[in-house]
Motif scaffolding. Structure first.
Motif, PDB file in Angstrom:
ATOM      1  N   PRO A  34      42.070  35.255  50.768  1.00 18.07           N
ATOM      2  CA  PRO A  34      43.244  36.006  49.967  1.00 18.07           C
ATOM      3  C   PRO A  34      43.200  37.021  50.659  1.00 18.07           C
ATOM      4  CG  PRO A  34      41.203  35.984  48.845  1.00 18.07           C
ATOM      5  CD  PRO A  34      40.853  35.440  49.834  1.00 18.07           C
ATOM      6  N   GLU A  35      44.433  37.710  51.748  1.00 16.67           N
ATOM      7  CA  GLU A  35      44.843  39.124  51.748  1.00 16.67           C
ATOM      8  C   GLU A  35      45.129  39.730  51.427  1.00 16.67           C
ATOM      9  OE1 GLU A  35      45.101  38.788  55.360  1.00 16.67           O
ATOM     10  OE2 GLU A  35      44.759  36.792  55.962  1.00 16.67           O
ATOM     11  N   GLY A  36      45.495  40.166  50.071  1.00 20.32           N
ATOM     12  CA  GLY A  36      45.499  40.901  48.883  1.00 20.32           C
ATOM     13  C   GLY A  36      44.833  40.400  47.874  1.00 20.32           C
ATOM     14  N   PRO A  37      45.057  41.708  47.233  1.00 22.12           N
ATOM     15  CA  PRO A  37      44.364  41.369  45.392  1.00 22.12           C
ATOM     16  C   PRO A  37      45.191  40.474  44.505  1.00 22.12           C
ATOM     17  CG  PRO A  37      45.387  43.355  45.413  1.00 22.12           C
ATOM     18  CD  PRO A  37      45.627  43.045  46.509  1.00 22.12           C
ATOM     19  N   LEU A  38      45.346  38.875  44.492  1.00 23.48           N
ATOM     20  CA  LEU A  38      46.443  38.913  43.867  1.00 23.48           C
ATOM     21  C   LEU A  38      45.684  37.842  42.204  1.00 23.48           C
ATOM     22  CD1 LEU A  38      47.004  35.062  46.087  1.00 23.48           C
ATOM     23  CD2 LEU A  38      48.266  37.660  45.565  1.00 23.48           C
ATOM     24  N   PRO A  39      46.348  38.340  41.484  1.00 24.58           N
ATOM     25  CA  PRO A  39      45.368  39.146  40.072  1.00 24.58           C
ATOM     26  C   PRO A  39      44.828  37.086  39.495  1.00 24.58           C
ATOM     27  CG  PRO A  39      47.938  39.285  39.650  1.00 24.58           C
ATOM     28  CD  PRO A  39      47.363  38.912  41.308  1.00 24.58           C
ATOM     29  N   ASP A  40      45.019  35.916  39.416  1.00 23.05           N
ATOM     30  CA  ASP A  40      44.062  35.291  39.488  1.00 23.05           C
ATOM     31  C   ASP A  40      42.774  34.562  40.605  1.00 23.05           C
ATOM     32  OD1 ASP A  40      46.627  34.552  41.497  1.00 23.05           O
ATOM     33  OD2 ASP A  40      46.181  32.241  40.639  1.00 23.05           O
ATOM     34  N   ARG A  41      42.960  35.658  41.711  1.00 22.70           N
ATOM     35  CA  ARG A  41      42.081  35.293  42.515  1.00 22.70           C
ATOM     36  C   ARG A  41      40.931  36.423  42.821  1.00 22.70           C
ATOM     37  NH1 ARG A  41      44.274  32.371  47.470  1.00 22.70           N
ATOM     38  NH2 ARG A  41      41.662  32.182  47.934  1.00 22.70           N
ATOM     39  N   THR A  42      40.944  37.652  41.967  1.00 18.44           N
ATOM     40  CA  THR A  42      40.157  39.335  42.098  1.00 18.44           C
ATOM     41  C   THR A  42      39.213  39.058  40.867  1.00 18.44           C
ATOM     42  OG1 THR A  42      42.586  40.341  42.483  1.00 18.44           O
ATOM     43  CG2 THR A  42      40.665  41.838  41.934  1.00 18.44           C
ATOM     44  N   VAL A  43      38.108  38.949  41.995  1.00 13.92           N
ATOM     45  CA  VAL A  43      36.883  39.992  41.198  1.00 13.92           C
ATOM     46  C   VAL A  43      36.088  40.887  41.426  1.00 13.92           C
ATOM     47  CG1 VAL A  43      34.577  37.961  40.177  1.00 13.92           C
ATOM     48  CG2 VAL A  43      36.510  36.831  40.541  1.00 13.92           C
ATOM     49  N   ARG A  44      35.651  41.631  40.587  1.00 13.81           N
ATOM     50  CA  ARG A  44      35.011  42.614  40.822  1.00 13.81           C
ATOM     51  C   ARG A  44      33.646  42.658  40.770  1.00 13.81           C
ATOM     52  NH1 ARG A  44      36.157  45.209  35.103  1.00 13.81           N
ATOM     53  NH2 ARG A  44      35.797  43.065  34.379  1.00 13.81           N
ATOM     54  N   ALA A  45      33.013  43.339  41.766  1.00 14.60           N
ATOM     55  CA  ALA A  45      32.268  43.304  43.091  1.00 14.60           C
ATOM     56  C   ALA A  45      30.802  43.772  41.453  1.00 14.60           C
ATOM     57  CB  ALA A  45      31.659  44.021  43.742  1.00 14.60           C
ATOM     58  N   HIS A  46      30.846  44.420  40.956  1.00 11.97           N
ATOM     59  CA  HIS A  46      29.841  44.474  39.667  1.00 11.97           C
ATOM     60  C   HIS A  46      29.370  43.783  38.584  1.00 11.97           C
ATOM     61  CE1 HIS A  46      31.926  44.582  35.632  1.00 11.97           C
ATOM     62  NE2 HIS A  46      33.120  45.626  36.410  1.00 11.97           N
ATOM     63  N   ILE A  73      37.119  39.887  46.372  1.00 17.14           N
ATOM     64  CA  ILE A  73      36.297  40.650  45.712  1.00 17.14           C
ATOM     65  C   ILE A  73      36.517  42.041  45.711  1.00 17.14           C
ATOM     66  CG2 ILE A  73      33.769  40.893  45.802  1.00 17.14           C
ATOM     67  CD1 ILE A  73      33.693  38.236  46.413  1.00 17.14           C
ATOM     68  N   ILE A  74      37.241  43.305  44.606  1.00 18.98           N
ATOM     69  CA  ILE A  74      36.624  44.676  44.840  1.00 18.98           C
ATOM     70  C   ILE A  74      35.155  45.127  44.783  1.00 18.98           C
ATOM     71  CG2 ILE A  74      39.031  44.103  44.388  1.00 18.98           C
ATOM     72  CD1 ILE A  74      38.930  45.400  42.081  1.00 18.98           C
ATOM     73  N   GLY A  75      35.771  46.317  44.871  1.00 20.09           N
ATOM     74  CA  GLY A  75      34.421  47.435  45.107  1.00 20.09           C
ATOM     75  C   GLY A  75      32.918  46.057  45.980  1.00 20.09           C
ATOM     76  N   GLN A  76      31.538  47.106  45.511  1.00 25.16           N
ATOM     77  CA  GLN A  76      30.280  46.858  46.116  1.00 25.16           C
ATOM     78  C   GLN A  76      29.521  46.031  45.402  1.00 25.16           C
ATOM     79  OE1 GLN A  76      27.985  49.447  47.265  1.00 25.16           O
ATOM     80  NE2 GLN A  76      28.399  49.250  49.442  1.00 25.16           N
ATOM     81  N   ILE A  77      29.509  44.806  46.636  1.00 23.68           N
ATOM     82  CA  ILE A  77      28.031  44.745  45.882  1.00 23.68           C
ATOM     83  C   ILE A  77      26.952  44.489  45.997  1.00 23.68           C
ATOM     84  CG2 ILE A  77      26.773  41.877  45.785  1.00 23.68           C
ATOM     85  CD1 ILE A  77      29.662  40.826  46.831  1.00 23.68           C
ATOM     86  N   ASP A  78      26.312  45.621  45.775  1.00 23.35           N
ATOM     87  CA  ASP A  78      25.122  46.745  45.450  1.00 23.35           C
ATOM     88  C   ASP A  78      24.453  45.762  44.324  1.00 23.35           C
ATOM     89  OD1 ASP A  78      23.546  48.072  46.518  1.00 23.35           O
ATOM     90  OD2 ASP A  78      24.718  49.997  45.635  1.00 23.35           O
ATOM     91  N   VAL A  79      22.858  45.757  45.408  1.00 27.63           N
ATOM     92  CA  VAL A  79      21.564  45.245  44.752  1.00 27.63           C
ATOM     93  C   VAL A  79      21.094  46.011  45.470  1.00 27.63           C
ATOM     94  CG1 VAL A  79      21.852  42.509  43.975  1.00 27.63           C
ATOM     95  CG2 VAL A  79      21.739  42.868  46.219  1.00 27.63           C
ATOM     96  N   SER A  80      20.766  46.146  46.256  1.00 27.25           N
ATOM     97  CA  SER A  80      19.875  47.304  46.913  1.00 27.25           C
ATOM     98  C   SER A  80      18.381  48.037  46.520  1.00 27.25           C
ATOM     99  CB  SER A  80      20.504  48.728  47.517  1.00 27.25           C
ATOM    100  OG  SER A  80      21.134  49.684  46.504  1.00 27.25           O
TER     101      SER A  80
END
Length: 488
Positions: A34-46, A73-80
């Motif tokens: 996806p090129e942009g944040p489409l509502p039905d395809r947006t997932v938060r990284a947390h 995917i918005i935000g950061q996938i962070d499992v450091s």
């Protein structure tokens, strides 16, 4: 707290992902990136982070995993620094921020055909493989000190790092079991594998590394078990540095291209390296310098069309040499801008070991001729004399040829112009032009003719010439033989 049902506040796409996690079912939100944040395809990284770190119960009899395709995917996938017990598999996803898996312990990780601004896996310990195959990464991939027990895959990956002060792939101290596969990739900005250990081989066929005028690949002190393939369309626009690297198998540049981007820079810096077999058979002439100084190679296979204009070979040791004949090999060792004895000695030793003593002598002769160019005027003159007369001792038959020629000249001259007797008739031996000439040429008065007869007129100058050349030939022959016995 562990949730059996999805927690409140999740979008529809996130609820689907939460529900699919216990059985490891793939959640498909789309078949393209996806090129942009489409509502039905947006997932938060947390949400992904919580699932990876065990925020949802697993189901007995199933293998839980996070599997998602076509998400923004918005935000950061962070499992450091965390421990991830489940596989993460993202396909054709757009990650707005670079995932942070630094110092984490994880299972298998796969980012297939994704797009992201970078990847941080410094100190990552993966009990499985890490795959970035097919992904487009507009930033740095960091894997210093990472340990990947299931292998590393970057087939078809595109990495672009515009900052010349940073590496596109920074992975010093990387340890990979099973194998490192970076085929058909395009990496702009340089790759750093310093101190890396590739226990299952390194395969970079058809990959393009682009960092002209700088380091395209820095792999100093790298250890590769099995095969290292920089071949079959591999291209390095920049320096490939393999200094002190070790290849316990084949190091191949067959049908690859090495281009430093600057003729004054190294195209291949492989000094102090070890390889069981080196195939230096690029698709075209190497553009830039090549340094193989103080390296040790079991089998070296190269061909004259591939050689660059400048080669550094001092200290290079090989057990077997393939490609090119004697004339080619003499040109090969002469391409070092600094004269060194060792490349010639090594080549001569190899020919001698292969049973070609005549070729070994020709190499030794070429060595002395090359050395002559570095001497002062008097030294060069004496060396020319040694070369013409006895071939530095490697061609003693030349002295006998000169001797026979001068003997024939003397015999002819003194047969026509008989010398004058200088002793009483009763003490004179019978004159013989051949014996008289022989007596003049040999530094010692052997036959008594030289002390009984004296040349007259113009023939006296011939006698002087024979005496002088006799001494020169004898001296040159002794000096040449001494040089052969002590060539250095």
């Amino acid at each position: 707290m562990v949730h059996v049902t999805p927690p409140p506040g999740l979008s529809h796409a996130e609820e689907r992902l939460w529900a699919a996690f216990p059985t490891g079912t793939m959640v498909v939100l789309g078949d393209d990136v996806p090129e942009g944040p489409l509502p039905d395809r947006t997932v938060r990284a947390h949400v992904l982070t919580r699932l990876m770190l065990g925020a949802c119960e697993t189901r007995p009899g199933s293998v839980a995993a996070v599997k998602l395709r076509g998400a923004y995917i918005i935000g950061q996938i962070d499992v450091s620094g965390g421990t991830v017990e489940h596989e993460l598999r993202l396909e054709r996803c757009r990650l707005v921020e670079e995932p942070d898996l630094s110092n984490a312990e994880t299972r298998q990780l796969r980012f297939a055909d994704c797009r992201m601004p970078g990847f941080d896996g410094g100190g990552l310990r993966a009990d499985g493989y890490l795959s970035l195959s097919g992904s487009t990464i507009e930033g740095q991939v960091r894997l210093p000190r990472a340990q990947l027990s299931g292998g590393f895959r970057m087939n078809g990956t595109r990495i672009t790092m515009d900052d010349p002060a940073k590496w596109a792939l920074f992975s010093g101290g990387l340890v990979v079991d099973v194998g490192t596969f970076i085929r058909d990739a395009e990496i702009t900005g340089g790759v750093r594998f310093v101190g890396a250990r590739m226990n299952g081989g390194l395969f970079m066929e058809r990959t393009v590394l682009s960092n002209p005028g700088r380091l395209a690949l820095d792999a100093q002190n790298m250890v590769v078990e099995d095969t290292a393939e920089f071949s079959a369309g591999f291209r390095a626009n920049g320096t490939v540095r393999l200094r002190s690297a070790r290849f316990n198998g084949i190091l191949s540049f067959s049908k690859g291209i090495l281009d430093s981007g600057d003729p004054e820079r190294m195209a291949l810096h492989a000094s102090h390296m070890y390889a069981d077999e080196l195939l230096l058979l690029p698709a075209e002439k190497i553009k830039g310098k090549v340094n193989l100084s103080y390296s040790r190679v079991g089998v070296l296979y190269d061909l004259p069309p591939a050689w660059p204009d400048e080669l550094s070979l001092n200290g290079l040791v090989y057990d077997t040499l393939r490609g090119g004949g004697l004339k080619d090999r003499l040109e090969w060792v002469s391409r070092d801008p600094q004269f060194h004895l060792q490349p010639y000695e090594q080549l001569a030793a190899w020919y001698h070991g292969a049973g070609s003593d005549d070729l070994a002598r020709k190499v030794q002769l070429a060595k002395l001729r090359a050395r002559r160019r570095k001497l002062h005027f008097v030294g060069r003159a004496w060396n020319h004399l040694l070369d013409w007369t006895v071939g530095y001792g490697f061609r003693p038959w030349l002295a006998f040829a000169w001797f026979a020629f001068l003997l024939a000249v003397g015999t002819t001259v003194f047969s026509a112009e008989k010398p004058h007797a200088i002793r009483p008739p009763d003490e004179l031996p019978d004159f013989h032009a051949l014996v008289y000439s022989l007596d003049l040429l040999i530094p010692l008065d052997t036959f008594g003719q030289q002390l009984a007869y004296d040349a007259v007129g113009w023939s006296r100058w011939v006698a002087y010439l024979l005496v002088a050349t006799g001494w020169v030939l004898a001296t040159a022959l002794i000096a040449g033989v001494t040089r052969v016995l002590r060539p250095n």
